[in-house]
Motif scaffolding. Structure first.
Motif, PDB file in Angstrom:
ATOM      1  N   HIS A   1      -6.515   7.209   0.747  1.00  0.00           N
ATOM      2  CA  HIS A   1      -4.936   7.426   0.391  1.00  0.00           C
ATOM      3  C   HIS A   1      -3.995   8.257   0.001  1.00  0.00           C
ATOM      4  CE1 HIS A   1      -5.804   2.826   0.868  1.00  0.00           C
ATOM      5  NE2 HIS A   1      -6.564   2.314   0.473  1.00  0.00           N
TER       6      HIS A   1
ATOM      7  N   THR B   1       0.789  -1.716   0.021  1.00  0.00           N
ATOM      8  CA  THR B   1       0.606   0.015   0.039  1.00  0.00           C
ATOM      9  C   THR B   1       0.942   1.671  -0.188  1.00  0.00           C
ATOM     10  OG1 THR B   1      -1.760  -1.495   1.187  1.00  0.00           O
ATOM     11  CG2 THR B   1      -2.091   0.975   1.125  1.00  0.00           C
ATOM     12  N   ASN B   2       0.793   2.967  -0.962  1.00  0.00           N
ATOM     13  CA  ASN B   2       1.139   3.329  -1.345  1.00  0.00           C
ATOM     14  C   ASN B   2       2.829   3.541  -1.412  1.00  0.00           C
ATOM     15  OD1 ASN B   2      -1.005   5.025  -0.247  1.00  0.00           O
ATOM     16  ND2 ASN B   2      -0.807   6.091   0.557  1.00  0.00           N
TER      17      ASN B   2
ATOM     18  N   THR C   1      -1.057  11.029   5.390  1.00  0.00           N
ATOM     19  CA  THR C   1      -0.460   9.296   4.498  1.00  0.00           C
ATOM     20  C   THR C   1       0.565   9.544   4.424  1.00  0.00           C
ATOM     21  OG1 THR C   1      -1.678  10.310   2.872  1.00  0.00           O
ATOM     22  CG2 THR C   1      -3.115   8.572   3.985  1.00  0.00           C
TER      23      THR C   1
ATOM     24  N   THR D   1      -3.270   4.312   5.046  1.00  0.00           N
ATOM     25  CA  THR D   1      -4.308   4.549   4.852  1.00  0.00           C
ATOM     26  C   THR D   1      -5.572   5.448   6.023  1.00  0.00           C
ATOM     27  OG1 THR D   1      -3.774   2.374   4.828  1.00  0.00           O
ATOM     28  CG2 THR D   1      -6.525   2.401   4.622  1.00  0.00           C
TER      29      THR D   1
END
Length: 362
Positions: free
Chosen positions: A255, A131-132, A260, A283
């Protein structure tokens, strides 16, 4: 992108062990299944019926052109809501403990223009793991070169205006999905660090169900509706602009908002934190007290809970969010949250403006 990443040892994540134990205990104490309950089945019937009825009324209703256009927008919304509320849970295996039930509802994803198998890779495997992380989470690669949302993103002077043109670009997400994205992702050698090696049946599924979608949403309307090709095209564009903007905004507000992170690995491909801690920093939740958001967005306004417990049906996110937030505070971890949809939208706009200004200054 070819480098496989490693998070700190899961055994070192006392936070995740604690929050998982507490959530499991919650379901056990209340004798609840982690899957769909009666309320979830009610939502499923509502959204699938709304999608089906709207489509059938468009095709067979013999309606004036202005009403067909209005219903195209409604169909775009229902397409998004079916994806959010039904298919998303099913493809994660969260809708039911029965794999066949999940597969049936996951199949519906084909009818909103997306391939469930490709989505299971890009979303379930890659996005939920990395994620990210720039260069690994391809879900944050929205119009590369045009939209910059991380320090490592390619710089282009036009990005100084991205806070204005990003939203129209989000509107094209659904059209890209239907005609381009699934094919590109399917035939890439890798998606992030994931090596693509598809079962033969999935080649058939990709082309057959795409063709089915084109027949149902392009060929059949052109054959049965009393409209010109350009009138049909406008309606088709309105459907997908509505669907694309709805999907795009929900993802971005979860996101790409203030607070974040977009962490990068070290030279050895090692991330500094354990996976669960990483999720808490990348998140965000939004509009968590809004009952309409909870109903229509399939729990995706509670992305924190979803990323920590993707196999739990979203109908339970409100209850377990109390546990997650309390545990995060105990372990001095962020719980990023925008109280309203508009505050999250404003925060995303600020992020776009920030990274756009940095690009212009380079």
């Amino acid at each position: 992108m070819s480098q496989k990443l490693k998070f700190s040892s899961a055994s070192g994540s006392r936070f995740y062990a604690t929050v998982r134990s507490r959530v499991d205990q919650f379901f056990a104490q209340h004798q609840l299944s982690q899957h769909a309950n009666a309320q979830m089945w009610g939502k499923t019937i509502f959204f699938l019926a709304g999608f089906s009825i709207t489509y059938l009324v468009i095709i067979f209703g013999e309606l004036p052109i202005w009403m067909l256009l209005s219903l195209s927008i409604v169909l775009g919304l229902f397409s998004s809501f079916v994806g959010f509320n039904v298919c998303h849970d099913a493809i994660h295996g969260a809708f039911s403990g029965n794999k066949k039930v999940n597969k049936i509802f996951g199949f519906v994803f084909n009818l909103v223009g997306a391939n469930p198998y490709v989505w299971s890779i890009t979303h379930n495997v890659v996005h939920h793991t990395y994620t990210n992380i720039p260069g690994h989470d391809e879900d944050i690669d929205v119009a590369p070169g045009l939209i910059r949302i991380a320090e490592e993103d390619e710089v282009n002077t036009i990005q100084r205006y991205q806070h204005w043109y990003a939203f129209p670009l989000y509107s094209l997400a659904s059209l890209s999905w239907v005609f381009r994205k699934d094919y590109v992702k399917f035939f890439q050698k890798k998606i992030g660090a994931h090596q693509n090696k598809h079962p033969r049946m999935e080649y058939f599924n990709l082309f057959f169900y795409k063709a089915l979608y084109y027949v149902l949403f392009i060929v059949l309307p052109l054959l049965v509706l009393d409209v010109s090709w350009w009138q049909f095209l406008i309606g088709f564009l309105f459907l997908h602009i509505t669907q694309g903007l709805t999907m795009g905004l929900v993802f971005q507000l979860a996101h790409v908002v203030e607070g974040t992170h977009f962490p990068i690995p070290n030279d050895c491909g090692q991330m500094e934190e354990a996976w669960a801690e990483h999720q808490m920093r990348t998140t965000a939740n939004f509009a968590t007290n809004n009952k309409l958001a909870a109903f229509f967005l399939g729990g995706l306004n509670r992305q924190i809970e979803h990323h920590l417990f993707p196999k739990v049906c979203h109908i339970h996110y409100g209850e377990i969010s109390v546990i997650v937030k309390k545990t995060a505070m105990e372990f001095n971890l962020p719980y990023i949250e925008n109280q309203t949809f508009l505050s999250a939208l404003r925060s995303h706009f600020i992020m776009l403006k920030k990274f756009g200004k940095e690009a212009a200054d380079n």
